[in-house]
Design a protein around this motif. Structure first.
Motif, PDB file in Angstrom:
ATOM      1  N   GLY A 316       0.802  -1.219   0.000  1.00 30.45           N
ATOM      2  CA  GLY A 316       0.000   0.000   0.000  1.00 30.45           C
ATOM      3  C   GLY A 316       0.833   1.266   0.000  1.00 30.45           C
ATOM      4  N   LEU A 353      -7.182   3.627  -0.998  1.00 27.77           N
ATOM      5  CA  LEU A 353      -5.786   3.298  -0.715  1.00 27.77           C
ATOM      6  C   LEU A 353      -5.700   2.255   0.399  1.00 27.77           C
ATOM      7  N   THR A 377      -2.944   2.437  -6.464  1.00 28.50           N
ATOM      8  CA  THR A 377      -1.811   3.094  -5.808  1.00 28.50           C
ATOM      9  C   THR A 377      -1.413   4.410  -6.454  1.00 28.50           C
ATOM     10  N   THR A 378      -1.213   4.407  -7.791  1.00 32.74           N
ATOM     11  CA  THR A 378      -0.623   5.601  -8.415  1.00 32.74           C
ATOM     12  C   THR A 378      -0.920   5.632  -9.897  1.00 32.74           C
ATOM     13  N   SER A 404      -1.052  -2.219 -12.079  1.00 33.40           N
ATOM     14  CA  SER A 404      -0.090  -2.161 -10.975  1.00 33.40           C
ATOM     15  C   SER A 404       1.341  -2.162 -11.496  1.00 33.40           C
TER      16      SER A 404
END
Length: 635
Positions: A316, A353, A377-378, A404
């Motif tokens: 995470g 998140l 995540t991003t 991911s």
């Protein structure tokens, strides 16, 4: 012959009678002419000891058993007696003239060499010239005042003297003067500067005896300078980089040895045995810096530049977090400070998140049916956040569409989504620990009409640009930083025939450097790209790094860095001090292979052809002279 003698006696008698009627001066001159003082006199046999017109030797001529010696008519005019006509016997410089004549000629000695005088019938240079050539007036009058064949600034005695308004003699020529005063804190009349002529030989109010003082610290440097005598005390007293050279110690004497007492380092002790210093006992040398609250590498800093280990939690929002060095407590267990502001020990936020880093997102969160939110995540690199939809049970559904992070590969992409491209990979076939550890990856190719590259070698330490022509449109592409670790460079590449292509390539800066101004700069150079000028508050807008001497090529290698915000330089002097002499190499703004950089970094090579021991390097521009940079051999 007897008739001729009678005629001469009668002639002399008549002259005596006439002397009462004419002036004494006229009579004396006339008698002098016939007696050999000037002109010629006829005779039977004549001998010349030094040859005709030999004004550099004091000789004589004998004529009818009388001797006529070479003489001086005044302080700079020599008179030489000689024989002429008749039949000669003997050598050129010592000959007999049978039935020859006696004569003499004169010569202005200064016509042979400036400064010569007449002494004992010959032109000579004075052993102790009355005028020394070492003052401002004698070094600028165009004369050889001390009669050594050298004039004004060409005479080494004039070195450092004024030769014109605002100028001084330096290396045989008049040049602009240097800084106003030399650095001499310990008042020993030796300047820190390599050559005190740059500051008018003013050592803090006293006349300098010399330069290159290796210890100018008040309290310890008063007796340490290039003019001091080396003594056996473990110190370089005479500033020749050697310690106790030629010393013979007394048995059982001791002295300190080793490098430093800074940090964990400790100097050792040497004991004299058989009049020679023994091994250094008890020295503690520098080791690799570790996290322990100590200065292990003895550089005055504690626990600096360490590679921090990862925190225990890496899922995470905790991904990539590293531990903090706690000094004597070693590496401290990670807390919120390490994990970031999104971290929650117990997850309470419904933000898509994994806040508590347990591998689950928004566990226990409730929502309104059909409500949507981003998750994942991003969005950095190849990663992409997904979308969650709230179900009829008021619980968030699965994260749909998230991409991911994956393992980084050599494809010019940020696969692991950390903001870096192809990092820590051997994409260019080099050792990961190489000093040239950057990995190029081609991103784009565009066919163009023409292409010109200012940096064809794609040097990451040099800011370059490419000028291209695309469909009759001129374009310029300059190297730019992607982030602090990577940069884009543009390069020309010929495909076939006359067709060329423009390539866009990404590079990762080598370890220990960061990207700034379109180039990779050493970490120590990214904050202050200036160097202090000695004796003033001015700054030279350049920073020198990686200075060393290559013993194979006999090149001094150094890399200069310059920011785009600082003013351009018109020239730069590289002043190299060696064991034999001091040499100055000048680099101009437009002098071919030695162009001065406008920004970024550039490596320079200064070749020393002769076999000399290189000691130090200074940089000089206008009225700025830097402190001397010590030069070590390149590894």
């Amino acid at each position: 012959m007897r008739k001729r003698g009678v005629r001469i006696l009668v002639f002399i008698f008549i002259l005596i009678i006439l002397s009462s009627f004419v002036s004494a001066s006229w009579f004396s001159n006339f008698i002098g002419k016939i007696s050999g003082a000037a002109g010629q006199t006829e005779g039977t046999n004549c001998f010349d000891s030094d040859g005709q017109d030999n004004f550099l030797t004091s000789g004589y001529a004998s004529y009818n058993d009388q001797y006529y010696y070479d003489s001086c008519t005044n302080s700079i005019t020599a008179a030489d007696y000689y024989c002429e006509a008749g039949t000669s016997t003997g050598t050129l410089t010592a000959k007999v003239i049978v039935e020859g004549d006696l004569g003499f000629t004169t010569k202005d000695c200064t016509e042979i060499q400036s400064g010569m005088i007449c002494y004992d019938g010959a032109c000579v240079c004075p052993v102790n010239p009355t005028t020394a050539e070492n003052t401002a007036s004698t070094c600028s009058n165009g004369l050889d005042d001390d009669c050594d064949g050298l004039i004004d600034c060409g005479d080494f005695n004039c070195e450092g003297q004024s030769c014109d308004v605002g100028k001084i003699c330096q290396n045989g020529a008049c040049v602009s003067g240097g800084i106003s005063a030399c650095t001499d804190k310990d008042k020993d009349k030796y300047s820190v500067e390599l050559n005190p002529i740059y500051c008018g030989n003013d050592c803090d109010g006293q006349t300098c005896l010399g330069g290159n003082d290796c210890n100018d610290i008040v309290g310890s440097g008063e007796n340490i300078n290039p003019g001091a005598t080396e003594i056996c005390d473990g110190v370089d007293n005479d500033c020749d980089t050697l310690i106790d050279e030629g010393c013979i110690c007394n048995n059982y004497d001791t002295q300190s040895c080793g490098v430093t007492d800074i940090g964990e380092c400790q100097k050792g002790t040497q004991t004299c045995s058989n009049n020679e210093w023994g091994d250094c006992i008890g020295e503690i040398t520098a080791t690799t810096e570790i996290c322990d609250g100590l200065d292990n590498d003895c550089d005055g800093l504690i626990d600096e530049n360490l590679n921090s280990p990862l925190c225990s939690e890496q899922d995470g929002v905790c991904a990539g977090s590293t531990k903090t060095c706690g000094g004597t407590s070693s590496w401290i267990t990670c807390t919120t400070t390490n994990y970031g502001t999104d971290y929650e020990a117990t997850e309470t936020s419904c933000d898509g998140l994994d806040n508590d880093c347990d591998g689950s997102i928004d566990e226990g969160c409730t929502c309104t049916p059909n409500q949507n939110q981003s998750c994942g995540t991003t969005d950095i690199g190849e990663c992409q956040k997904g979308k969650q939809t709230c179900g009829a049970d008021n619980q968030w559904g699965n994260c749909v569409g998230e991409i991911s992070a994956t393992e980084e590969s050599c494809d010019g992409l940020d696969n692991d989504c950390d903001g870096l491209i192809d990092e820590n990979l051997n994409c260019n076939g080099q050792d990961d620990n190489s000093s040239e550890d950057y990995q190029p990856a081609e991103l784009e190719e565009t066919v163009v009409s023409s292409c010109s590259d200012s940096d064809p070698l794609n040097d990451v330490y040099t800011a370059g640009q490419v000028d291209v022509l695309i469909d009759d449109s001129a374009e310029v592409y300059g190297d730019i930083c992607v982030n602090e670790n990577q940069l884009f460079q543009y390069s020309c590449d010929k495909i076939s025939g006359e067709e060329v292509t423009l390539k866009k390539i990404v590079y990762t800066c080598p370890i220990g450097s960061k990207c700034a101004y379109g180039v990779c700069l050493k970490v120590s150079s990214t904050t202050a790209l200036t160097t202090k000028c000695v004796g003033s508050d001015k700054l030279l807008p350049l920073k020198a790094e990686n200075v060393c001497f290559n013993v194979q090529t006999r090149d001094i290698e150094l890399t200069l860095f310059k920011s785009a915000e600082s003013d351009d330089l018109e020239y730069l002097d590289f002043i190299v001090r060696s064991s034999e002499e001091t040499n100055i190499f000048t680099c101009g703004k437009n002098c071919g292979a030695c162009d001065l950089l406008n920004q970024g970094g550039k490596t320079y090579y200064i070749n020393l052809e002769e076999d000399k021991t290189v000691l130090g390097l200074l940089l000089k521009n206008s009225d700025c002279v830097t402190e001397e940079i010590k030069i070590k051999n390149c590894v």
